[in-house]
Motif scaffolding. Structure first.
Motif: not given
Length: 287
Positions: A176-179, A239-243, A120-123, A225-232
């Motif tokens: 926005i920042s991250g992956s 929280t997150y949204h898989t874009a 997943p690519l998520s915010v 931005m993350i490119s992995e399964v969200f880890t709380q």
């Protein structure tokens, strides 16, 4: 973009296909596997190697380094002994997509999680920050406009029945920042949003998924931005949204008799340190 890739593939492949035909080339399971990969700066390569358990590994000796998606498809289409990987959205019907662990690489299987070479690519964000320009950008990510961009860039969309984005009268800035893997797609989305919302600027920076979590948690960026399964536990107040979903297909020449491959076999093809487990020929894979 997918149409452009197909056009480039068709043009470049003509000479290669004529050469292969003239030489009477066909699939021979006793031949060595021609390993095709991408350069180290490729987000697709980074994702593929991590998913099959080879994160950070060097390429095996003799691997063909393809500069881009078009080059990958041309190599596989023209070489009956080649194997490669590419984002599902860019794969044409001129190559064969192998099943992985018996599961087909389809949009449905990527969405339901049964096809394993995907991520997943998520915010990541704080719900309390979703006001004003931040909320506007979030709404854009859910819109039909964004889904079309996601699909055009070879990714799998993750919003059912999206509506058109409705322009606001807001002004301001979104951070926005991250992956780094998510960065190219997010840059395209940000540009499209700015084209609609002329008074809102969007700044997109890299740094990795770890940075995405931290910046969202600490309020440095509205979206991480993350490119992995969200880890709380990595962003406790977020929280997150898989874009989008990044599905990667394993592809071979259409003359290849293989229909399916396992994750372990893939690892032994691409692992520079596989040793006695290294796969050299197609016969070793049961072709």
């Amino acid at each position: 973009m997918k149409k452009l890739v197909k056009a480039i593939v068709a043009i470049i492949a003509v000479a290669a296909m004529l050469t292969m035909t003239a030489c009477g080339a066909s699939f021979d399971a006793n031949k060595n596997v021609t390993v095709v990969t991408r350069g180290d700066g490729s987000g697709t390569k980074s994702a593929f190697m991590e998913i099959i358990g080879l994160k950070g590994k060097k390429d095996i000796a003799g691997a063909i380094i393809a500069a881009d998606t078009a080059a990958v498809l041309v190599e596989v289409k023209g070489n009956p002994h080649a194997i490669a990987y590419d984002s599902l959205g860019y794969c044409t019907d001129e190559v064969k997509k192998l099943k992985v662990n018996g599961v087909e690489a389809t949009v449905e299987n990527i969405k339901n999680g049964s096809y394993k070479i995907s991520r997943p690519l998520s915010v990541v964000y704080k719900e309390g920050n979703m006001t004003g320009v931040n909320k506007a950008f979030y709404d854009f990510l859910l819109s039909k406009n964004a889904q079309e961009i996601i699909s055009a860039n070879g990714y799998v969309t993750n919003v059912e029945n999206p509506a058109d984005y409705v322009k606001t009268d807001l002004s301001g800035a979104v951070a926005i920042s991250g992956s780094t893997s998510f960065y190219p797609l997010m840059t395209e989305l940000a540009k499209a949003f700015e084209n609609v919302e002329k008074s809102i600027t969007v700044t997109v920076k890299g740094g990795g998924s770890g940075t995405g979590y931290k910046d969202a948690e600490n309020g440095i960026s509205a979206f991480g931005m993350i490119s992995e399964v969200f880890t709380q536990s990595k962003a406790e107040s977020c929280t997150y949204h898989t874009a989008a979903l990044d599905g990667i297909a394993v592809i071979v020449n259409k003359a290849n008799t293989m229909e399916s491959i396992t994750m372990e076999q893939l690892k032994n093809i691409y692992d520079v340190d596989a040793g006695e487990n290294a796969v050299k020929t197609w016969k070793q894979l049961g072709a």
